[in-house]
Design an enzyme around this catalytic site. Structure first.
Site, PDB file in Angstrom:
ATOM      1  CE  LYS A   1      -4.064  -2.008   2.260  1.00 42.02           C
ATOM      2  NZ  LYS A   1      -4.830  -2.007   3.527  1.00 42.02           N
TER       3      LYS A   1
ATOM      4  CE  LYS B   1      -9.064 -10.065  -1.047  1.00 45.20           C
ATOM      5  NZ  LYS B   1      -8.410  -9.811   0.212  1.00 45.20           N
TER       6      LYS B   1
ATOM      7  CE  LYS C   1     -18.754  -1.087  -4.177  1.00 44.17           C
ATOM      8  NZ  LYS C   1     -19.166   0.027  -3.322  1.00 44.17           N
TER       9      LYS C   1
END
Ligand code: TRP
Length: 326
Positions: free
Chosen positions: A111, A191, A194
């Site tokens: 991240k 994966k 959303k």
């Protein structure tokens, strides 16, 4: 009764990936354990996000979880920021967590590499996660594989605390891996998530389900209708295992290997089963959306229950640390 704690990000609508990977298991656990489930809005704000939609996404996540079968008379559901003790315990744990452990977390590395300016909150994310769990002295934590490293750090933090202060304040929480296989996104690559736009929503209409399933990736070796396939490497087959009967799964397997069926035949059966299985969930969600005050009441009761449990742990933790009592 063993105590279970788990958390989920307020991403808004649940999709079949987090439904099958986590929520189905959460629902099952509430019958044999004392379960506490948390919508982790304080975690969500460690990455760039939209302030205007955070609250509605949090409420929508609660609607989805309740519609999927979490029963407020069997488990506790609450929003993390409604229980300020999470942030407070996080600060205390902060003082026993080695910086090096945080820096080697793979999620932090991923991240932070994608952000120009890395907030300290992203680094400290796993300490907040440890606080979530340790605040309730949870014994078991249902998570996916991607959270095992964070959970190992929670155990390490509990150990360090207990050693540093010489009291067994925190039991070491055990991970419980979800029994379902990992569901990939409709692209068959990443994966299901959303933010990647490769999902089927738990509350999608029958038309939306078919529109998304029809073009979904299958075994790339099936270039034409006549090519036989290998169900073992097909994401659609994995989803079949979750929604179809054992007999149907065996049939689909054979039809794929012999090219008796085309991928569309296989997907049509899956769509029908998925639509039937999710119809009652959609219905409950519609009822809950019509009564947002009921959802707020569930979350309010959950937070009140958790504040009481959490404060008891904090009284103990402050005392163990030698802080002056008020
Ligand atoms: N980090 C977890 C995730 O992204 C969510 C989470 C926060 C969590 N606190 C937790 C999971 C405590 C289990 C226990 O999925």
């Amino acid at each position: 009764m063993p105590r279970v704690f788990s958390g989920i990000q307020p991403s808004g609508e649940l999709h079949i990936g987090n439904y099958l990977g986590a929520v189905v298991n959460w629902v099952a656990l509430q019958f044999q354990h004392e379960c506490i489930y948390c919508i982790v809005d304080l975690h969500a704000i460690t990455q760039p996000y939209d302030t205007a939609t955070l609250a509605p996404r949090t409420l929508e996540m609660a609607v989805g979880l309740l519609a999927a079968g979490l029963d407020p008379s069997r488990c506790t559901l609450f929003v993390q920021s409604h229980v300020p003790q999470h942030a407070e315990l996080m600060w205390l744990l902060n003082t026993v967590t080695p910086l090096g452990e945080l820096e080697r977390m793979t999620q932090f590395k991923d991240k932070s590499a994608r952000q120009e300016s890395v907030p300290a909150g992203l680094l400290n994310y796993p300490i907040l996660q440890a606080a979530d769990i340790l605040l309730y002295k949870a014994d078991r934590v249902p998570v996916g594989e991607d959270q095992l490293q964070h959970l190992e750090l929670s155990r390490e933090i509990a150990r360090r605390w207990n050693t540093r202060f010489g009291v067994e304040t925190f039991p070491e929480p055990q991970p419980m891996l979800s029994p379902t296989r990992k569901i990939l996104g409709l692209d068959g690559q990443a994966k299901m998530s959303k933010s990647l736009g490769n999902t089927i929503g738990l509350l999608d209409s029958p038309e939306e389900i078919w529109a998304k399933l029809r073009p979904a990736m299958t075994d790339p070796a099936r270039k034409t209708r006549k090519d036989p396939g290998n169900p073992e490497i097909c994401n659609i087959f994995t989803i079949h295992r979750a929604f179809s009967t054992g007999e149907q799964v065996t049939h689909v397997d054979a039809q794929c290997r012999s090219a008796g069926w085309g991928c569309l035949d296989c997907k049509r059966l899956l769509a029908d089963n998925m639509i039937a299985a999710l119809a009652p969930v959609r219905e409950r969600a519609a009822e809950l959306r019509a009564r947002p005050e009921r959802v707020r009441e569930v979350l309010g009761d959950g937070a009140a229950h958790c504040r009481a449990l959490a404060e008891a742990t904090l009284v103990e933790a402050r005392q163990v640390m030698g802080l002056q009592a008020p």
